[in-house]
Design a protein around this motif. Structure first.
Motif, PDB file in Angstrom:
ATOM      1  N   ALA A 230      10.506  14.795  -5.485  1.00  0.00           N
ATOM      2  CA  ALA A 230      10.551  15.108  -6.323  1.00  0.00           C
ATOM      3  C   ALA A 230       9.158  15.406  -7.623  1.00  0.00           C
ATOM      4  N   ILE A 231       8.401  14.639  -6.838  1.00  0.00           N
ATOM      5  CA  ILE A 231       7.307  14.683  -7.711  1.00  0.00           C
ATOM      6  C   ILE A 231       5.620  15.639  -6.811  1.00  0.00           C
ATOM      7  N   ASN A 232       6.541  16.147  -5.717  1.00  0.00           N
ATOM      8  CA  ASN A 232       5.569  17.138  -5.069  1.00  0.00           C
ATOM      9  C   ASN A 232       4.252  16.710  -4.582  1.00  0.00           C
ATOM     10  N   PRO A 233       4.427  15.616  -3.620  1.00  0.00           N
ATOM     11  CA  PRO A 233       2.732  15.366  -3.126  1.00  0.00           C
ATOM     12  C   PRO A 233       2.692  16.368  -2.506  1.00  0.00           C
ATOM     13  N   GLU A 234       1.410  16.078  -1.673  1.00  0.00           N
ATOM     14  CA  GLU A 234      -0.017  16.524  -1.076  1.00  0.00           C
ATOM     15  C   GLU A 234      -0.659  16.238  -0.929  1.00  0.00           C
ATOM     16  N   VAL A 235      -1.057  16.235   0.515  1.00  0.00           N
ATOM     17  CA  VAL A 235      -1.993  14.944   0.670  1.00  0.00           C
ATOM     18  C   VAL A 235      -3.242  15.714   0.505  1.00  0.00           C
TER      19      VAL A 235
ATOM     20  N   SER B 190      -2.627  11.966  -8.968  1.00  0.00           N
ATOM     21  CA  SER B 190      -3.040  11.531  -7.737  1.00  0.00           C
ATOM     22  C   SER B 190      -2.931   9.733  -7.886  1.00  0.00           C
ATOM     23  N   PHE B 191      -3.460   9.391  -6.257  1.00  0.00           N
ATOM     24  CA  PHE B 191      -2.906   8.525  -5.964  1.00  0.00           C
ATOM     25  C   PHE B 191      -2.810   8.288  -4.708  1.00  0.00           C
ATOM     26  N   SER B 192      -3.841   6.872  -4.266  1.00  0.00           N
ATOM     27  CA  SER B 192      -3.452   6.442  -2.639  1.00  0.00           C
ATOM     28  C   SER B 192      -2.742   5.790  -2.050  1.00  0.00           C
ATOM     29  N   ILE B 193      -3.162   5.768  -0.437  1.00  0.00           N
ATOM     30  CA  ILE B 193      -2.228   5.641   0.279  1.00  0.00           C
ATOM     31  C   ILE B 193      -3.289   4.595   2.059  1.00  0.00           C
TER      32      ILE B 193
ATOM     33  N   LEU C 205     -10.565   4.947   8.780  1.00  0.00           N
ATOM     34  CA  LEU C 205     -11.127   3.983   8.270  1.00  0.00           C
ATOM     35  C   LEU C 205     -11.810   3.396   9.364  1.00  0.00           C
ATOM     36  N   TRP C 206     -12.267   3.343  10.866  1.00  0.00           N
ATOM     37  CA  TRP C 206     -11.531   3.104  12.086  1.00  0.00           C
ATOM     38  C   TRP C 206     -12.393   1.685  11.900  1.00  0.00           C
ATOM     39  N   ILE C 207     -12.900   0.878  11.781  1.00  0.00           N
ATOM     40  CA  ILE C 207     -14.174  -0.590  11.740  1.00  0.00           C
ATOM     41  C   ILE C 207     -12.990  -1.463  10.817  1.00  0.00           C
ATOM     42  N   ASN C 208     -12.057  -0.730  10.285  1.00  0.00           N
ATOM     43  CA  ASN C 208     -10.766  -1.603   9.341  1.00  0.00           C
ATOM     44  C   ASN C 208      -9.459  -1.422  10.205  1.00  0.00           C
ATOM     45  N   ASP C 209      -8.995  -0.391  11.464  1.00  0.00           N
ATOM     46  CA  ASP C 209      -8.408   0.289  11.407  1.00  0.00           C
ATOM     47  C   ASP C 209      -7.007   0.249  10.702  1.00  0.00           C
ATOM     48  N   GLU C 210      -7.636   0.930   9.385  1.00  0.00           N
ATOM     49  CA  GLU C 210      -6.588   1.580   8.560  1.00  0.00           C
ATOM     50  C   GLU C 210      -7.034   3.129   8.749  1.00  0.00           C
ATOM     51  N   TYR C 211      -5.649   3.816   7.828  1.00  0.00           N
ATOM     52  CA  TYR C 211      -5.942   5.225   7.566  1.00  0.00           C
ATOM     53  C   TYR C 211      -6.560   4.745   5.820  1.00  0.00           C
ATOM     54  N   LEU C 212      -6.683   6.249   5.186  1.00  0.00           N
ATOM     55  CA  LEU C 212      -6.713   6.255   3.862  1.00  0.00           C
ATOM     56  C   LEU C 212      -6.096   8.243   3.074  1.00  0.00           C
ATOM     57  N   LEU C 213      -5.180   8.181   2.295  1.00  0.00           N
ATOM     58  CA  LEU C 213      -4.920   8.907   2.297  1.00  0.00           C
ATOM     59  C   LEU C 213      -4.939   9.537   0.289  1.00  0.00           C
ATOM     60  N   ASP C 214      -5.875  10.178   0.234  1.00  0.00           N
ATOM     61  CA  ASP C 214      -5.564  10.896  -0.938  1.00  0.00           C
ATOM     62  C   ASP C 214      -4.335  11.895  -1.071  1.00  0.00           C
ATOM     63  N   VAL C 215      -3.713  11.318  -2.204  1.00  0.00           N
ATOM     64  CA  VAL C 215      -2.057  12.309  -2.612  1.00  0.00           C
ATOM     65  C   VAL C 215      -2.186  12.580  -3.842  1.00  0.00           C
ATOM     66  N   LYS C 216      -2.329  14.096  -4.056  1.00  0.00           N
ATOM     67  CA  LYS C 216      -2.051  14.698  -5.562  1.00  0.00           C
ATOM     68  C   LYS C 216      -0.705  15.197  -5.367  1.00  0.00           C
ATOM     69  N   SER C 217      -0.185  15.052  -6.710  1.00  0.00           N
ATOM     70  CA  SER C 217       0.682  14.928  -7.151  1.00  0.00           C
ATOM     71  C   SER C 217       0.841  15.680  -8.707  1.00  0.00           C
ATOM     72  N   ASP C 218       2.325  15.851  -8.758  1.00  0.00           N
ATOM     73  CA  ASP C 218       3.032  16.387 -10.220  1.00  0.00           C
ATOM     74  C   ASP C 218       2.408  15.814 -11.469  1.00  0.00           C
ATOM     75  N   ILE C 219       2.186  13.604 -11.202  1.00  0.00           N
ATOM     76  CA  ILE C 219       1.919  13.411 -12.055  1.00  0.00           C
ATOM     77  C   ILE C 219       1.164  12.726 -11.794  1.00  0.00           C
TER      78      ILE C 219
END
Length: 112
Positions: free
Chosen positions: A39-44, A66-69, A50-64
């Motif tokens: 509903a908020i039209n998220p777009e990565v 930006s946020f990160s996962i 981040l291989w050092i920490n064994d994690e992925y970081l996604l920056d996402v834009k949306s209608d409301i």
């Protein structure tokens, strides 16, 4: 329920975040998550491995806004938007209305 999460403050912080503590290791996590907040039209915007920490970081834009996962190999995912708390509140509302997500209440005092 596939996923369980907390809406809670960061440790020693005022800003709220969403802590998905059960189910994020599921290979369907990202499709299910993005479907639940369609509903908020998220777009990565960007994906960082981040291989050092064994994690992925996604920056996402949306209608409301930006946020990160952040998602790690241990099955934890965090949705953060320190500068846009309204975005976190709206995502929480959307998740709480989705059959795949279950919100587990926490005592905010535990994070001070």
């Amino acid at each position: 329920m596939k996923y369980k999460y907390h809406l809670r403050p960061g440790y020693k912080a005022q800003e709220l975040l969403i802590d998905i503590f059960s189910g994020a290791e599921n290979e369907d996590f990202f499709p299910d998550f993005f479907d639940s907040i369609a509903a908020i039209n998220p777009e990565v915007d960007t994906i960082s491995d981040l291989w050092i920490n064994d994690e992925y970081l996604l920056d996402v834009k949306s209608d409301i806004g930006s946020f990160s996962i952040s998602k790690d190999i241990w099955g934890f995912a965090f949705i953060m938007a320190d500068e846009n708390q309204e975005c976190i509140i709206r995502i929480d509302l959307l998740l709480s209305e989705n059959k795949n997500f279950q919100k587990i209440e926490v005592d905010f005092e535990n994070y001070k």
